[in-house]
Design a protein around this motif. Structure first.
Motif, PDB file in Angstrom:
ATOM      1  N   LEU A 387      29.714 -35.856 -22.195  1.00  0.00           N
ATOM      2  CA  LEU A 387      30.991 -35.079 -21.589  1.00  0.00           C
ATOM      3  C   LEU A 387      31.630 -34.184 -22.708  1.00  0.00           C
ATOM      4  CD1 LEU A 387      31.807 -37.562 -18.797  1.00  0.00           C
ATOM      5  CD2 LEU A 387      30.601 -35.317 -18.363  1.00  0.00           C
ATOM      6  N   SER A 388      31.669 -34.799 -23.751  1.00  0.00           N
ATOM      7  CA  SER A 388      32.510 -33.785 -24.898  1.00  0.00           C
ATOM      8  C   SER A 388      31.658 -32.890 -25.310  1.00  0.00           C
ATOM      9  CB  SER A 388      32.794 -35.143 -25.992  1.00  0.00           C
ATOM     10  OG  SER A 388      33.707 -35.942 -25.634  1.00  0.00           O
ATOM     11  N   GLU A 389      30.319 -32.936 -25.623  1.00  0.00           N
ATOM     12  CA  GLU A 389      29.490 -31.841 -25.728  1.00  0.00           C
ATOM     13  C   GLU A 389      29.502 -30.704 -24.839  1.00  0.00           C
ATOM     14  OE1 GLU A 389      25.823 -33.962 -26.599  1.00  0.00           O
ATOM     15  OE2 GLU A 389      26.459 -34.609 -28.554  1.00  0.00           O
ATOM     16  N   HIS A 390      29.572 -31.574 -23.449  1.00  0.00           N
ATOM     17  CA  HIS A 390      29.573 -30.631 -22.493  1.00  0.00           C
ATOM     18  C   HIS A 390      30.618 -29.620 -22.361  1.00  0.00           C
ATOM     19  CE1 HIS A 390      29.335 -29.809 -17.809  1.00  0.00           C
ATOM     20  NE2 HIS A 390      28.305 -29.447 -18.403  1.00  0.00           N
ATOM     21  N   ASN A 391      31.852 -30.193 -22.787  1.00  0.00           N
ATOM     22  CA  ASN A 391      32.992 -29.024 -23.171  1.00  0.00           C
ATOM     23  C   ASN A 391      32.521 -27.921 -24.035  1.00  0.00           C
ATOM     24  OD1 ASN A 391      35.206 -29.954 -21.426  1.00  0.00           O
ATOM     25  ND2 ASN A 391      35.678 -31.787 -22.897  1.00  0.00           N
ATOM     26  N   VAL A 392      31.919 -27.964 -24.965  1.00  0.00           N
ATOM     27  CA  VAL A 392      31.663 -26.854 -25.622  1.00  0.00           C
ATOM     28  C   VAL A 392      30.504 -26.068 -25.323  1.00  0.00           C
ATOM     29  CG1 VAL A 392      30.315 -26.460 -27.797  1.00  0.00           C
ATOM     30  CG2 VAL A 392      31.865 -28.423 -27.795  1.00  0.00           C
ATOM     31  N   GLN A 393      29.702 -26.826 -24.344  1.00  0.00           N
ATOM     32  CA  GLN A 393      28.631 -25.871 -23.605  1.00  0.00           C
ATOM     33  C   GLN A 393      29.526 -25.071 -22.346  1.00  0.00           C
ATOM     34  OE1 GLN A 393      25.670 -25.024 -23.926  1.00  0.00           O
ATOM     35  NE2 GLN A 393      25.050 -24.048 -21.778  1.00  0.00           N
ATOM     36  N   ILE A 394      30.366 -25.419 -21.789  1.00  0.00           N
ATOM     37  CA  ILE A 394      31.230 -24.779 -20.938  1.00  0.00           C
ATOM     38  C   ILE A 394      31.896 -23.448 -21.702  1.00  0.00           C
ATOM     39  CG2 ILE A 394      33.261 -24.699 -19.426  1.00  0.00           C
ATOM     40  CD1 ILE A 394      32.659 -27.911 -18.717  1.00  0.00           C
ATOM     41  N   ASP A 395      32.416 -23.911 -22.954  1.00  0.00           N
ATOM     42  CA  ASP A 395      33.064 -22.795 -23.579  1.00  0.00           C
ATOM     43  C   ASP A 395      32.144 -21.545 -23.762  1.00  0.00           C
ATOM     44  OD1 ASP A 395      35.431 -24.089 -23.555  1.00  0.00           O
ATOM     45  OD2 ASP A 395      35.282 -24.850 -25.483  1.00  0.00           O
ATOM     46  N   HIS A 396      30.862 -21.967 -24.240  1.00  0.00           N
ATOM     47  CA  HIS A 396      29.872 -21.143 -24.206  1.00  0.00           C
ATOM     48  C   HIS A 396      29.554 -20.250 -23.094  1.00  0.00           C
ATOM     49  CE1 HIS A 396      26.024 -19.244 -25.715  1.00  0.00           C
ATOM     50  NE2 HIS A 396      25.170 -19.844 -24.690  1.00  0.00           N
ATOM     51  N   LEU A 397      29.310 -20.758 -22.046  1.00  0.00           N
ATOM     52  CA  LEU A 397      29.056 -20.108 -20.897  1.00  0.00           C
ATOM     53  C   LEU A 397      30.096 -19.354 -20.223  1.00  0.00           C
ATOM     54  CD1 LEU A 397      27.594 -23.086 -18.575  1.00  0.00           C
ATOM     55  CD2 LEU A 397      26.136 -21.390 -19.693  1.00  0.00           C
ATOM     56  N   ILE A 398      31.486 -19.425 -20.697  1.00  0.00           N
ATOM     57  CA  ILE A 398      32.380 -18.752 -20.266  1.00  0.00           C
ATOM     58  C   ILE A 398      32.570 -17.515 -21.309  1.00  0.00           C
ATOM     59  CG2 ILE A 398      34.977 -18.441 -20.234  1.00  0.00           C
ATOM     60  CD1 ILE A 398      35.018 -21.325 -19.350  1.00  0.00           C
ATOM     61  N   ARG A 399      32.340 -17.687 -22.763  1.00  0.00           N
ATOM     62  CA  ARG A 399      32.360 -16.681 -23.591  1.00  0.00           C
ATOM     63  C   ARG A 399      31.206 -15.494 -23.356  1.00  0.00           C
ATOM     64  NH1 ARG A 399      33.163 -20.681 -27.040  1.00  0.00           N
ATOM     65  NH2 ARG A 399      30.851 -20.532 -27.721  1.00  0.00           N
ATOM     66  N   LYS A 400      30.148 -16.207 -22.880  1.00  0.00           N
ATOM     67  CA  LYS A 400      28.690 -15.263 -22.621  1.00  0.00           C
ATOM     68  C   LYS A 400      28.706 -14.518 -20.969  1.00  0.00           C
ATOM     69  CE  LYS A 400      26.920 -15.883 -26.850  1.00  0.00           C
ATOM     70  NZ  LYS A 400      26.708 -14.805 -27.727  1.00  0.00           N
ATOM     71  N   ASN A 401      29.710 -14.773 -20.482  1.00  0.00           N
ATOM     72  CA  ASN A 401      29.931 -14.408 -19.191  1.00  0.00           C
ATOM     73  C   ASN A 401      28.618 -14.760 -18.035  1.00  0.00           C
ATOM     74  OD1 ASN A 401      32.463 -12.957 -19.219  1.00  0.00           O
ATOM     75  ND2 ASN A 401      31.508 -11.382 -20.363  1.00  0.00           N
TER      76      ASN A 401
END
Length: 454
Positions: A387-401
């Motif tokens: 779930l901690s790694e998932h936070n990084v993935q969420i940030d990536h999805l947001i940045r890349k729209n």
């Protein structure tokens, strides 16, 4: 399902029975069907009409064999030719499924699926037979002549033999053909009749909280533990599983978590609050009351009092699990079938982690608490790391729209919800299953100063 709906179906079946008993006795007076002779010259429309007649007759008479007998009688009297008699036989195959489907409307989803599968199977058979109708009838005529009968197109007396052959050949070939399509048919059935938890109208009651057991600390604690474990491994397990649109049977199976998530594509439309009110709230309240009474009236050692406190905390955590999974349920039902592959993948990860935790809960060993404790520690670390790694993935999805603002907000909130749900499930397992039984606590601990909580 409301009581009014049960009454509605009761009246429906009473009406069907009344219709069956009071309609003219076709078996004794088959002449009342002679008028059908006027509708035999409409080409393929006659085939469809007599298919419908066969369906309706079977529903009214409530017996496909009786309708078959009427069909043969009508051919013997010369009222209908061979092709229309065959159409009536096809209608009988549909009509014989209707009663079961009507009865299954007020039954559970297993009964609904069985009845729906029967209907779909027969409808598909009738469909392909209508496409090949006349060539197939010519084949039946040829077979009839090969076994010594005459052509049913030439001699009406030969129609009963040909109809029998038609009925037999159709059902055998239909079974042989559709058996290769069992998987897609079952998927259609599962899609059309999703699994649902039937919300009980009556409030569930405790099963193991006996007042007689409240006379001694050991028996009181044993009762509390048994009730709490049963609530955890049955009701809580069931509600959480269905709230995430996952089949309990798949959790219990040997399927890998990823495959379980991949095959679970139905929205169970689980009402978590309604299930909490009917299946959990009363039992939770009784457990807390029972535990408080034990602390108030019994002379407990420090160890025993702490054990009761742990059981109370475990039950409070179960309620928190339902609170968080209620919030999670809405977004899971929206996004687990989303066309946006990125958001779908993230919610599939949540469900996969839940499968792994729920599977441990279902398979909790009863004889090796030390090993269970180690497994739960590893599971908690692994889950929190994911779930901690998932936070990084969420940030990536947001940045890349790659996801919308609403999707991002849901993911961030649900990441916390999932963390709370899974950690609380693991905590409950630790509190209920990984503590020493007070019956076997060391003597010096048992003889610690008794405390009486007023």
């Amino acid at each position: 399902m409301g009581e009014g709906l049960y009454w509605w179906f009761a009246v429906l079946f009473i009406g069907l029975q009344f219709l069956k008993e009071n309609m003219p006795d076709i078996n004794q007076n088959p002449g009342i069907l002679e008028f059908l002779n006027d509708y035999t010259e409409l080409g393929f429309s006659s085939v469809l009409l007599f298919l419908l007649i066969g369906t309706v007759l079977t529903i009214v008479v409530q017996s496909s064999s009786a309708t078959m007998a009427l069909t043969l009688l009508m051919t013997a009297e010369g009222w209908i030719p061979f092709d229309l008699a065959a159409a009536m036989v096809l209608g009988e195959n549909i009509g014989t499924t209707i009663t079961a489907n009507l009865a299954a409307i007020v039954a559970n989803f297993h009964a609904k699926r069985t009845a729906r599968a029967h209907l779909i199977f027969n409808l598909l058979g009738v469909l392909w037979m209508l496409i090949l109708f006349y060539p197939f009838l010519n084949l039946i005529s040829w077979v009839a002549q090969q076994i010594g009968s005459e052509s049913p197109y030439v001699n009406a007396a030969a129609i009963p033999v040909a109809i029998s052959l038609f009925h037999t050949f159709f059902n055998v070939l239909n079974t042989f053909l559709l058996v290769w399509f069992i998987t897609p048919i079952s998927r259609i059935v599962v899609w059309s009749v999703p699994e649902k938890i039937e919300v009980e109208r009556e409030i569930d009651e405790p099963k193991f909280l006996n007042q007689k057991m409240l006379q001694f600390p050991e028996t009181a604690i044993a009762s509390l533990l048994k009730e709490s474990k049963y609530l955890f491994q049955n009701t809580i397990f069931e509600i959480v599983t269905h709230a995430l649109n996952i089949h309990r049977e798949d959790i219990k199976s040997e399927l890998k978590a990823k495959k379980v998530v991949k095959k679970s594509i139905e929205d169970f439309k689980t009402d978590v609050r309604a299930l909490y009110l009917s299946k959990v709230k009363n039992i939770y309240g009784e457990i807390i009351r029972y535990a408080t009474n034990a602390q108030s009236t019994l002379k407990l050692t420090k160890v025993q009092n702490n054990r009761i406190l742990e059981i109370k905390v475990a039950n409070r955590k179960m309620v928190e699990v339902l609170r968080d999974v209620k919030e999670l349920n809405r977004n899971v039902s929206i996004y687990f079938v989303s066309e946006n592959k990125h958001i779908k993948k993230e919610y599939d990860l949540y469900r996969k982690l839940a499968v792994q935790v729920l599977r441990v809960i279902y398979n909790i060993p009863t004889d090796d608490t030390e090993e269970l404790q180690k497994n739960l520690i590893v599971l908690r670390k692994k889950t929190n790391k994911k779930l901690s790694e998932h936070n990084v993935q969420i940030d990536h999805l947001i940045r890349k729209n790659l996801i919308t603002t609403d999707m991002a907000s849901s993911l961030v909130n649900d990441n916390d919800n999932v963390r709370d749900v899974l950690n609380n499930l693991i905590t409950v397992a630790e509190l209920l299953y990984c503590r020493s039984d007070t019956l076997f606590a060391p003597v010096n601990e048992q003889k610690e100063s008794l405390i009486e909580v007023a």
